[in-house]
Design an enzyme around this catalytic site. Sequence first.
Site, PDB file in Angstrom:
ATOM      1  N   PRO A   1      21.253 -32.446  62.555  1.00 14.03           N
ATOM      2  CG  PRO A   1      22.165 -30.181  63.501  1.00 14.03           C
ATOM      3  CD  PRO A   1      21.371 -31.031  62.110  1.00 14.03           C
ATOM      4  CD  GLU A   2      15.381 -31.492  65.654  1.00 12.72           C
ATOM      5  OE1 GLU A   2      14.463 -31.962  66.535  1.00 12.72           O
ATOM      6  OE2 GLU A   2      15.228 -30.666  65.130  1.00 12.72           O
TER       7      GLU A   2
ATOM      8  NE  ARG B   1      24.825 -21.779  60.625  1.00 18.59           N
ATOM      9  CZ  ARG B   1      23.930 -21.641  60.788  1.00 18.59           C
ATOM     10  NH1 ARG B   1      23.325 -22.465  60.578  1.00 18.59           N
ATOM     11  NH2 ARG B   1      23.252 -20.734  61.694  1.00 18.59           N
TER      12      ARG B   1
END
Length: 286
Positions: free
Chosen positions: A2-3, A116
Amino acid sequence: MPELPEVEVLVRHLAPLLKNRTVENVLVRRERVIRPTRVPQLKRKLRGAAFRGVSRRAKFLVFNLASASNGKPFSVLGHLGMSGRMYLLPKSAPLAKHAAVVLDLGDDHFIFEDTRYFGRFTLDLSPLESLGPEPLDRSFCSDQLAPALAKSTQPIKVKLLDQQLVAGIGNIYASEALFRARISPKRPARKLKPAQVAALCHAIREVLEEAIRFGSTVPLNFPGGRRSDSLFYYGTQPSAENPRTYEERLLVYDRENHPCVNCSTPIRRIVHAARSTFFCPTCQTK
DNA sequence: CACCATGTTCCTTG
DNA sequence: CCAAGGAACATGGT
């Protein structure tokens, strides 16, 4: 995943797959990822709705849909958190263990999987309100950063993670951009000279654009449960035209003790605000 | 068992 | 009110 670049590549991948598809049903297996939206509310809104487009803002995915009842547009906000994935699979395929939200699209499932559960798939758009400038916008330049940096005593590396300063940089590209701009991650933000702020803006843009360019050359059909051994879900298979893997394109991140590509000094790892920072102590002087 | 991990938010402290 | 630091969130890999 995720960036900003990973989200951009994912958005480009998903947009044509989702366009004009209708949501027939909604399965929420982990309520925390849709919060503060509630399950009945999400189902009411999504059932019968049709995807019109997908766009990106910082690390968020914005799914634009048309309502079933009156055709009115509305949006769902997606975020991958640390471990999120989004993909389509034929309905016959077994669901991943951590599939958090599943949209029934007829022949396929749209799956938001997140081991998560730090990610989001929600009707609440308020997180978009507090974001700073998009680093890939034409208007992005040091004029936008300089005033905010001048007020901060934080190390520049920490400040780069502040989504109100610039939106979309995460822990990997913060280190990468500072290396390319030859700025020490420890330097207090307010001590950067104007030329350094300009160099940093340039480096941010370059590093993000390069990541998108390389990521986008690789197919993105990754069902859950695989590739847990790599940072990203794409770009990890070498090909003829791109013999280096994506990870190898990172010049400092996760390369502690490896020689610097410029000067061979071992890359160092330090911890700032409980996060790893990687840099070359020779090239990135105070 | 210990430590590490791409992110954001909330709480506390100053 | 703001800035800064740290814990919390939850799971899995090494």
